[in-house]
Design a protein around this motif. Structure first.
Motif, PDB file in Angstrom:
ATOM      1  N   LEU A 130      -8.156   1.595  63.180  1.00  0.00           N
ATOM      2  CA  LEU A 130      -8.560   1.858  61.566  1.00  0.00           C
ATOM      3  C   LEU A 130     -10.002   1.942  61.663  1.00  0.00           C
ATOM      4  N   ALA A 131     -10.559   0.807  62.900  1.00  0.00           N
ATOM      5  CA  ALA A 131     -12.098   0.882  63.173  1.00  0.00           C
ATOM      6  C   ALA A 131     -12.698   2.135  63.767  1.00  0.00           C
ATOM      7  N   ALA A 132     -11.592   2.859  64.638  1.00  0.00           N
ATOM      8  CA  ALA A 132     -12.136   4.075  65.401  1.00  0.00           C
ATOM      9  C   ALA A 132     -12.121   5.545  64.130  1.00  0.00           C
ATOM     10  N   VAL A 133     -11.166   4.963  63.264  1.00  0.00           N
ATOM     11  CA  VAL A 133     -11.373   6.416  62.461  1.00  0.00           C
ATOM     12  C   VAL A 133     -12.296   7.410  62.248  1.00  0.00           C
ATOM     13  N   PRO A 134     -12.350   8.826  62.586  1.00  0.00           N
ATOM     14  CA  PRO A 134     -13.989   9.147  61.670  1.00  0.00           C
ATOM     15  C   PRO A 134     -14.129   8.924  60.400  1.00  0.00           C
ATOM     16  N   ILE A 136     -14.878  11.832  58.355  1.00  0.00           N
ATOM     17  CA  ILE A 136     -14.276  12.733  57.831  1.00  0.00           C
ATOM     18  C   ILE A 136     -13.357  11.917  56.913  1.00  0.00           C
ATOM     19  N   ILE A 137     -11.951  12.415  58.096  1.00  0.00           N
ATOM     20  CA  ILE A 137     -10.796  11.503  57.947  1.00  0.00           C
ATOM     21  C   ILE A 137     -10.769  10.803  56.695  1.00  0.00           C
ATOM     22  N   TYR A 138     -11.572   9.655  56.601  1.00  0.00           N
ATOM     23  CA  TYR A 138     -11.941   9.309  56.168  1.00  0.00           C
ATOM     24  C   TYR A 138     -11.966   9.690  54.390  1.00  0.00           C
ATOM     25  N   GLY A 139     -13.131  10.195  54.263  1.00  0.00           N
ATOM     26  CA  GLY A 139     -13.227  10.987  53.363  1.00  0.00           C
ATOM     27  C   GLY A 139     -11.590  12.383  52.494  1.00  0.00           C
ATOM     28  N   LEU A 140     -11.697  12.924  53.715  1.00  0.00           N
ATOM     29  CA  LEU A 140     -10.410  13.368  53.110  1.00  0.00           C
ATOM     30  C   LEU A 140      -9.191  13.038  52.527  1.00  0.00           C
ATOM     31  N   TRP A 141      -8.960  12.066  53.210  1.00  0.00           N
ATOM     32  CA  TRP A 141      -7.721  11.521  52.461  1.00  0.00           C
ATOM     33  C   TRP A 141      -8.366  10.450  51.054  1.00  0.00           C
ATOM     34  N   GLY A 142      -9.306   9.842  51.167  1.00  0.00           N
ATOM     35  CA  GLY A 142      -9.854   9.603  49.705  1.00  0.00           C
ATOM     36  C   GLY A 142      -9.120  10.888  48.790  1.00  0.00           C
ATOM     37  N   ALA A 143     -10.294  11.771  48.817  1.00  0.00           N
ATOM     38  CA  ALA A 143      -9.970  12.880  47.540  1.00  0.00           C
ATOM     39  C   ALA A 143      -9.111  13.571  47.863  1.00  0.00           C
ATOM     40  N   LEU A 144      -7.847  13.872  48.659  1.00  0.00           N
ATOM     41  CA  LEU A 144      -6.738  13.815  48.583  1.00  0.00           C
ATOM     42  C   LEU A 144      -5.901  13.033  48.016  1.00  0.00           C
ATOM     43  N   PHE A 145      -6.517  12.276  48.312  1.00  0.00           N
ATOM     44  CA  PHE A 145      -4.865  10.951  47.752  1.00  0.00           C
ATOM     45  C   PHE A 145      -5.623   9.906  47.378  1.00  0.00           C
ATOM     46  N   LEU A 146      -6.630   9.025  47.436  1.00  0.00           N
ATOM     47  CA  LEU A 146      -7.008   8.324  46.552  1.00  0.00           C
ATOM     48  C   LEU A 146      -7.262   9.056  44.641  1.00  0.00           C
ATOM     49  N   VAL A 147      -8.015   9.849  44.807  1.00  0.00           N
ATOM     50  CA  VAL A 147      -8.660   9.999  44.118  1.00  0.00           C
ATOM     51  C   VAL A 147      -7.150  10.141  43.117  1.00  0.00           C
ATOM     52  N   PRO A 148      -6.712  11.068  42.619  1.00  0.00           N
ATOM     53  CA  PRO A 148      -5.456  11.126  41.982  1.00  0.00           C
ATOM     54  C   PRO A 148      -4.169   9.859  41.876  1.00  0.00           C
ATOM     55  N   HIS A 149      -4.498   9.276  43.310  1.00  0.00           N
ATOM     56  CA  HIS A 149      -3.851   8.400  42.402  1.00  0.00           C
ATOM     57  C   HIS A 149      -4.495   6.771  41.557  1.00  0.00           C
ATOM     58  N   LEU A 150      -5.433   6.940  41.853  1.00  0.00           N
ATOM     59  CA  LEU A 150      -6.732   5.891  40.667  1.00  0.00           C
ATOM     60  C   LEU A 150      -6.749   6.044  39.319  1.00  0.00           C
ATOM     61  N   THR A 151      -6.052   7.437  38.568  1.00  0.00           N
ATOM     62  CA  THR A 151      -5.970   7.504  37.666  1.00  0.00           C
ATOM     63  C   THR A 151      -5.364   6.533  36.599  1.00  0.00           C
ATOM     64  N   GLY A 152      -4.083   6.175  36.827  1.00  0.00           N
ATOM     65  CA  GLY A 152      -3.658   4.781  36.406  1.00  0.00           C
ATOM     66  C   GLY A 152      -4.267   3.242  37.084  1.00  0.00           C
ATOM     67  N   LEU A 153      -5.417   3.029  37.453  1.00  0.00           N
ATOM     68  CA  LEU A 153      -5.713   2.050  37.669  1.00  0.00           C
ATOM     69  C   LEU A 153      -6.711   2.228  36.563  1.00  0.00           C
ATOM     70  N   TYR A 154      -7.654   2.822  36.855  1.00  0.00           N
ATOM     71  CA  TYR A 154      -8.570   2.960  35.844  1.00  0.00           C
ATOM     72  C   TYR A 154      -8.682   3.272  33.927  1.00  0.00           C
ATOM     73  N   GLU A 248     -23.254   5.566  55.087  1.00  0.00           N
ATOM     74  CA  GLU A 248     -22.271   6.011  54.535  1.00  0.00           C
ATOM     75  C   GLU A 248     -22.492   7.840  54.599  1.00  0.00           C
ATOM     76  N   THR A 249     -22.161   8.898  55.057  1.00  0.00           N
ATOM     77  CA  THR A 249     -22.270  10.034  54.361  1.00  0.00           C
ATOM     78  C   THR A 249     -20.925  11.093  54.254  1.00  0.00           C
ATOM     79  N   MET A 250     -20.300  11.516  54.646  1.00  0.00           N
ATOM     80  CA  MET A 250     -19.439  12.212  54.810  1.00  0.00           C
ATOM     81  C   MET A 250     -17.659  12.304  53.392  1.00  0.00           C
ATOM     82  N   ALA A 251     -18.311  10.609  53.982  1.00  0.00           N
ATOM     83  CA  ALA A 251     -16.451  10.295  53.489  1.00  0.00           C
ATOM     84  C   ALA A 251     -17.268  10.895  51.956  1.00  0.00           C
ATOM     85  N   VAL A 252     -18.407  10.332  50.844  1.00  0.00           N
ATOM     86  CA  VAL A 252     -19.071   9.291  50.068  1.00  0.00           C
ATOM     87  C   VAL A 252     -19.269  11.105  49.313  1.00  0.00           C
TER      88      VAL A 252
END
Length: 326
Positions: A130-134, A136-154, A248-252
């Motif tokens: 997990l420490a070796a994942v770039p 930008i991959i975390y950023g894409l995962w965050g934009a496509l998966f994390l953001v849509p699934h945080l509405t319930g928590l918010y 951190e740049t690209m993920a943010v």
């Protein structure tokens, strides 16, 4: 014919004239000193370059660099300030640390002291991967998966904690500083876990066995022997994770919807970070705009140095827990 025995020479003892250094020792000493001096020269060169370009931008700035809630460095005259960027950088990093450090320490303790070997080894390898994942991959995962699934928590946070104002949610896509903090927590989790795990594995076994022999439970052994020994290591691991969170740049940039507005709520869009603003605005910036971005980079550089300096002071004040005398 008797032959007088010759005195044997002990290579580990220095002769009367002084210590003898072998060629390999001299080469290693020179390389070590050269590396340290080169590092200081590079750091000084970076600081001088950033300061020089920052002074050029500040001389043309019509706003207050520390308090202006605006970034319009390409205007004539330019007006820009870092108030929003400093707030977003610090707040998102604090959220990441609050979420990541307790979980990372728990995972490290589980791998080093609770999990059986058959489970601990593959789990440690997974954390290392997990420490070796770039980023930008975390950023894409965050934009496509994390953001849509945080509405319930918010929505849940708004329902039960919205009265505080900090967790008020007005709806819409949850591209806020709190989302950035969650993503940064996931990104720094492997770093903090790996370093903490290695420190916990070095804890004195005799102390652990003595505590067990006296009737202490597993948690009491960890609380009295393992955690005090690894305290400075956990602090160092946390500072490494904080350093990545601050820069951190690209993920943010992929997850956050930036704006130069400071919202009281962490769940509503707004804010920005130094690294995200530099990545977003550097391509379209003119000469003054680039110097302004470099000036903001200088502030981030100083913040990083202060954080690491504070960590060193904390560790120096707690040398008795560093394990050096164990």
């Amino acid at each position: 014919m008797d032959i007088a025995p010759t005195a044997s020479v002990d290579p580990t003892k220095a002769p009367p004239g002084g210590p003898v250094r072998r060629p390999g020792d001299r080469v290693f000493l020179g390389l070590s000193k050269g590396s340290g001096i080169a590092l200081l020269v590079i750091m000084a060169a970076i600081a001088v370059f950033l300061t020089w370009r920052a002074l050029v931008a500040l001389a043309e700035n019509e706003g207050n660099f520390l308090t202006t809630f605006e970034w319009n460095a390409n205007a004539n005259p330019p007006v820009f300030g870092i108030a929003v960027l400093a707030y977003g950088t610090v707040v998102s990093s604090i959220i990441a640390m609050v979420l990541a450090v307790p979980v990372a320490v728990g995972i490290a303790l589980f791998i080093s002291h609770y999990a059986p070997r058959r489970l601990a080894t593959p789990l440690a390898y997974t954390v290392d991967l997990l420490a070796a994942v770039p980023s930008i991959i975390y950023g894409l995962w965050g934009a496509l998966f994390l953001v849509p699934h945080l509405t319930g928590l918010y929505t849940w946070l708004d329902e039960y904690l919205g009265w505080t104002g900090v967790f008020a949610y007005n709806g819409g896509a949850p591209r806020s500083l709190f989302t950035v903090g969650i993503l940064l927590a996931i990104m720094i989790l492997p770093i903090v876990t790996n370093v903490s795990r290695e420190v916990f594995k070095q804890s004195p076994k005799m102390q652990e066995e003595a505590a067990l022999a006296l009737g202490a439970t597993r948690w009491e052994v960890i609380r009295m022997a393992v955690l005090p020994f690894g305290r400075s290591g956990v602090i160092s691991a946390s500072m490494l994770g904080l350093g990545r969170a601050l820069g951190e740049t690209m993920a943010v940039a992929t997850v956050l919807s930036p704006s130069f507005v400071i919202n009281a709520s962490l769940l509503n869009p707004g804010g920005g970070t130094f690294a995200q603003n530099i990545a977003a605005g550097f391509k379209e910036a003119g000469d003054t705009g680039r110097d302004a971005l470099i000036a903001s980079g200088l502030v981030l550089f100083v913040i990083t140095l202060l954080v690491n300096g504070a960590a060193r002071l904390i560790i120096a004040r707690r040398k008795e827990y560093s394990g050096a005398n164990a």
